[in-house]
Design a protein around this motif. Structure first.
Motif, PDB file in Angstrom:
ATOM      1  N   UNK A  52     -19.008 -73.093  -4.984  1.00 10.29           N
ATOM      2  CA  UNK A  52     -18.176 -73.478  -3.844  1.00 10.29           C
ATOM      3  C   UNK A  52     -16.989 -74.321  -4.292  1.00 10.29           C
ATOM      4  N   UNK A  53     -17.217 -75.206  -5.251  1.00 13.32           N
ATOM      5  CA  UNK A  53     -16.162 -76.103  -5.721  1.00 13.32           C
ATOM      6  C   UNK A  53     -15.123 -75.391  -6.594  1.00 13.32           C
ATOM      7  N   UNK A  54     -15.481 -74.248  -7.173  1.00 15.53           N
ATOM      8  CA  UNK A  54     -14.563 -73.569  -8.100  1.00 15.53           C
ATOM      9  C   UNK A  54     -14.057 -72.219  -7.599  1.00 15.53           C
ATOM     10  N   UNK A  55     -14.613 -71.690  -6.509  1.00 14.49           N
ATOM     11  CA  UNK A  55     -14.279 -70.328  -6.082  1.00 14.49           C
ATOM     12  C   UNK A  55     -12.809 -70.195  -5.689  1.00 14.49           C
ATOM     13  N   UNK A  56     -12.246 -71.199  -5.039  1.00 15.24           N
ATOM     14  CA  UNK A  56     -10.834 -71.120  -4.632  1.00 15.24           C
ATOM     15  C   UNK A  56      -9.934 -71.036  -5.857  1.00 15.24           C
ATOM     16  N   UNK A  57     -10.235 -71.834  -6.878  1.00 15.15           N
ATOM     17  CA  UNK A  57      -9.444 -71.800  -8.110  1.00 15.15           C
ATOM     18  C   UNK A  57      -9.527 -70.431  -8.760  1.00 15.15           C
ATOM     19  N   UNK A  58     -10.735 -69.860  -8.831  1.00 12.36           N
ATOM     20  CA  UNK A  58     -10.922 -68.562  -9.478  1.00 12.36           C
ATOM     21  C   UNK A  58     -10.144 -67.467  -8.756  1.00 12.36           C
ATOM     22  N   UNK A  59     -10.237 -67.449  -7.436  1.00 13.89           N
ATOM     23  CA  UNK A  59      -9.570 -66.400  -6.659  1.00 13.89           C
ATOM     24  C   UNK A  59      -8.062 -66.549  -6.729  1.00 13.89           C
ATOM     25  N   UNK A  60      -7.561 -67.787  -6.596  1.00 13.68           N
ATOM     26  CA  UNK A  60      -6.109 -68.005  -6.665  1.00 13.68           C
ATOM     27  C   UNK A  60      -5.547 -67.622  -8.034  1.00 13.68           C
ATOM     28  N   UNK A  61      -6.291 -67.959  -9.090  1.00  8.37           N
ATOM     29  CA  UNK A  61      -5.844 -67.618 -10.441  1.00  8.37           C
ATOM     30  C   UNK A  61      -5.783 -66.119 -10.642  1.00  8.37           C
ATOM     31  N   UNK A  62      -6.826 -65.422 -10.222  1.00  7.96           N
ATOM     32  CA  UNK A  62      -6.855 -63.968 -10.436  1.00  7.96           C
ATOM     33  C   UNK A  62      -5.801 -63.271  -9.578  1.00  7.96           C
ATOM     34  N   UNK A  63      -5.499 -63.805  -8.400  1.00  9.46           N
ATOM     35  CA  UNK A  63      -4.471 -63.202  -7.554  1.00  9.46           C
ATOM     36  C   UNK A  63      -3.095 -63.263  -8.219  1.00  9.46           C
ATOM     37  N   UNK A  64      -2.782 -64.401  -8.822  1.00 12.33           N
ATOM     38  CA  UNK A  64      -1.486 -64.520  -9.497  1.00 12.33           C
ATOM     39  C   UNK A  64      -1.392 -63.545 -10.672  1.00 12.33           C
ATOM     40  N   UNK A  65      -2.500 -63.394 -11.401  1.00 10.70           N
ATOM     41  CA  UNK A  65      -2.510 -62.465 -12.543  1.00 10.70           C
ATOM     42  C   UNK A  65      -2.411 -61.020 -12.064  1.00 10.70           C
ATOM     43  N   UNK A  66      -3.159 -60.683 -11.001  1.00 10.31           N
ATOM     44  CA  UNK A  66      -3.154 -59.311 -10.482  1.00 10.31           C
ATOM     45  C   UNK A  66      -1.768 -58.935  -9.954  1.00 10.31           C
ATOM     46  N   UNK A  67      -1.109 -59.851  -9.251  1.00  9.51           N
ATOM     47  CA  UNK A  67       0.235 -59.573  -8.736  1.00  9.51           C
ATOM     48  C   UNK A  67       1.200 -59.274  -9.886  1.00  9.51           C
ATOM     49  N   UNK A  68       1.111 -60.078 -10.949  1.00 13.89           N
ATOM     50  CA  UNK A  68       1.975 -59.864 -12.112  1.00 13.89           C
ATOM     51  C   UNK A  68       1.669 -58.531 -12.784  1.00 13.89           C
ATOM     52  N   UNK A  69       0.386 -58.245 -12.982  1.00  9.14           N
ATOM     53  CA  UNK A  69      -0.004 -56.997 -13.636  1.00  9.14           C
ATOM     54  C   UNK A  69       0.386 -55.778 -12.803  1.00  9.14           C
ATOM     55  N   UNK A  70       0.265 -55.899 -11.492  1.00  4.68           N
ATOM     56  CA  UNK A  70       0.645 -54.775 -10.631  1.00  4.68           C
ATOM     57  C   UNK A  70       2.150 -54.505 -10.739  1.00  4.68           C
ATOM     58  N   UNK A  71       2.934 -55.566 -10.818  1.00  3.71           N
ATOM     59  CA  UNK A  71       4.379 -55.394 -10.986  1.00  3.71           C
ATOM     60  C   UNK A  71       4.692 -54.722 -12.320  1.00  3.71           C
ATOM     61  N   UNK A  72       3.986 -55.138 -13.376  1.00  2.00           N
ATOM     62  CA  UNK A  72       4.173 -54.517 -14.690  1.00  2.00           C
ATOM     63  C   UNK A  72       3.759 -53.051 -14.646  1.00  2.00           C
ATOM     64  N   UNK A  73       2.627 -52.781 -13.996  1.00  2.06           N
ATOM     65  CA  UNK A  73       2.132 -51.399 -13.894  1.00  2.06           C
ATOM     66  C   UNK A  73       3.122 -50.507 -13.157  1.00  2.06           C
ATOM     67  N   UNK A  74       3.716 -51.042 -12.099  1.00  2.77           N
ATOM     68  CA  UNK A  74       4.611 -50.240 -11.267  1.00  2.77           C
ATOM     69  C   UNK A  74       5.988 -50.040 -11.895  1.00  2.77           C
ATOM     70  N   UNK A  75       6.493 -51.062 -12.598  1.00  4.75           N
ATOM     71  CA  UNK A  75       7.888 -51.020 -13.028  1.00  4.75           C
ATOM     72  C   UNK A  75       8.086 -50.912 -14.540  1.00  4.75           C
TER      73      UNK A  75
END
Length: 288
Positions: free
Chosen positions: A219-242
């Motif tokens: 519970x204390x770490x889940x927000x950090x984990x999800x926020x971190x992976x979202x930033x990485x996924x957004x970047x990777x998706x941009x790289x994948x697309x462009x």
């Protein structure tokens, strides 16, 4: 407080379905190995100006239906195939030259099957070596049960990636192996964040069960984990697309990073709880 551990069967069932379906595809259809592993021919053309990749693909399809192509730096295109002959390549070169007057064949390389087999064996060795090294490190840094749980979650991520690639018949090449090693490092880092919080919370866990401690730490770490992976996924998706030229690397990374986030929360910690309970320790003692 989130009740993650109480729903362990649900999380394990979701993962088991994906992995079992993937293993079924691997058993019946096998994995689709790319040129790096099964051998073939790599051809590179300099078109001389910006071009539409679909035009080149249409030319190559006349001679080979099963190939991979990547546009590089707007003016270059790289074609990989296990079936192209010297005559096919000469014909493709003439057709490309007829459509793009400034084009030229800049590179032609043959990769033998023996080299592909050696590459595959070294890739497996690299993954096994990285996994064993991390097990030893976590076992020393934390405790052996933490190490076992972390390694089991890594194995989970690798099987999920293989399952997705097997189901959708995505070719596996050297970029896939590099992505696996990257995902292993990312996943273990995310898992250690949870494990480190568990170790810190042990100081106040005199009357807290293993399940309660795990739930509190997640519970204390889940927000950090999800926020971190979202930033990485957004970047990777941009790289994948462009950036199509490195799509073979960004694609498995996307799959692995998402799986790694899931396993850090829903697989690694439940595994640790199971191992801890199996050891007969219902209550945790404060850390020294």
């Amino acid at each position: 407080m989130l009740k993650i551990i109480e729903k362990t069967k649900i999380w394990f069932t979701i993962s088991a379905i994906i992995i079992v379906v993937g293993l079924g595809f691997m058993a019946t259809r096998g994995l689709e190995y790319g040129l790096d592993f099964k051998g073939g021919t790599v051809v590179q053309f300099n078109i001389g100006k910006d071009f539409n990749k679909a035009d080149i693909d249409a030319i190559v399809k006349k001679y080979d239906k099963d190939f991979q192509s990547n546009k590089v730096n707007n003016t270059f295109i790289e074609i990989k195939s296990a079936n192209l002959t010297s005559d096919n390549i000469s014909s493709i070169e003439k057709d490309v030259k007829a459509k793009f007057k400034e084009s030229s064949l800049t590179n032609q390389e043959n990769i033998g099957a023996a080299i592909g087999k050696e590459t595959r064996n070294k890739a497996i060795q690299a993954v096994l070596l990285a996994t064993v090294a991390m097990l030893i490190y976590i076992g020393i840094r934390f405790e052996f049960k933490f190490g076992m749980a972390a390694i089991l979650s890594i194995v989970h991520d690798i099987f999920v990636m293989l399952a997705v690639y097997s189901i959708f018949r995505i070719p596996i090449d050297s970029s896939f192996i590099a992505a696996i090693l990257t995902v292993i490092g990312y996943s273990i880092n995310d898992t250690i964040v949870v494990f480190d919080r568990i170790r810190e919370n042990q100081k106040y866990a005199r009357r807290m069960s293993v399940t309660e401690l795990a739930n509190a730490s997640i519970t204390q770490t889940v927000a950090r984990s999800i926020n971190t992976v979202l930033t990485v996924v957004i970047t990777l998706f941009a790289v994948y697309a462009y950036v199509p030229s490195i799509r073979n690397f960004s694609e498995p990374l996307l799959i692995g990073i998402i799986s790694g986030c899931y396993s850090s929360i829903f697989i690694a910690t439940p595994f640790w709880v199971m191992l801890k309970k199996h050891g007969g320790k219902k209550k945790l003692q404060p850390a020294k």
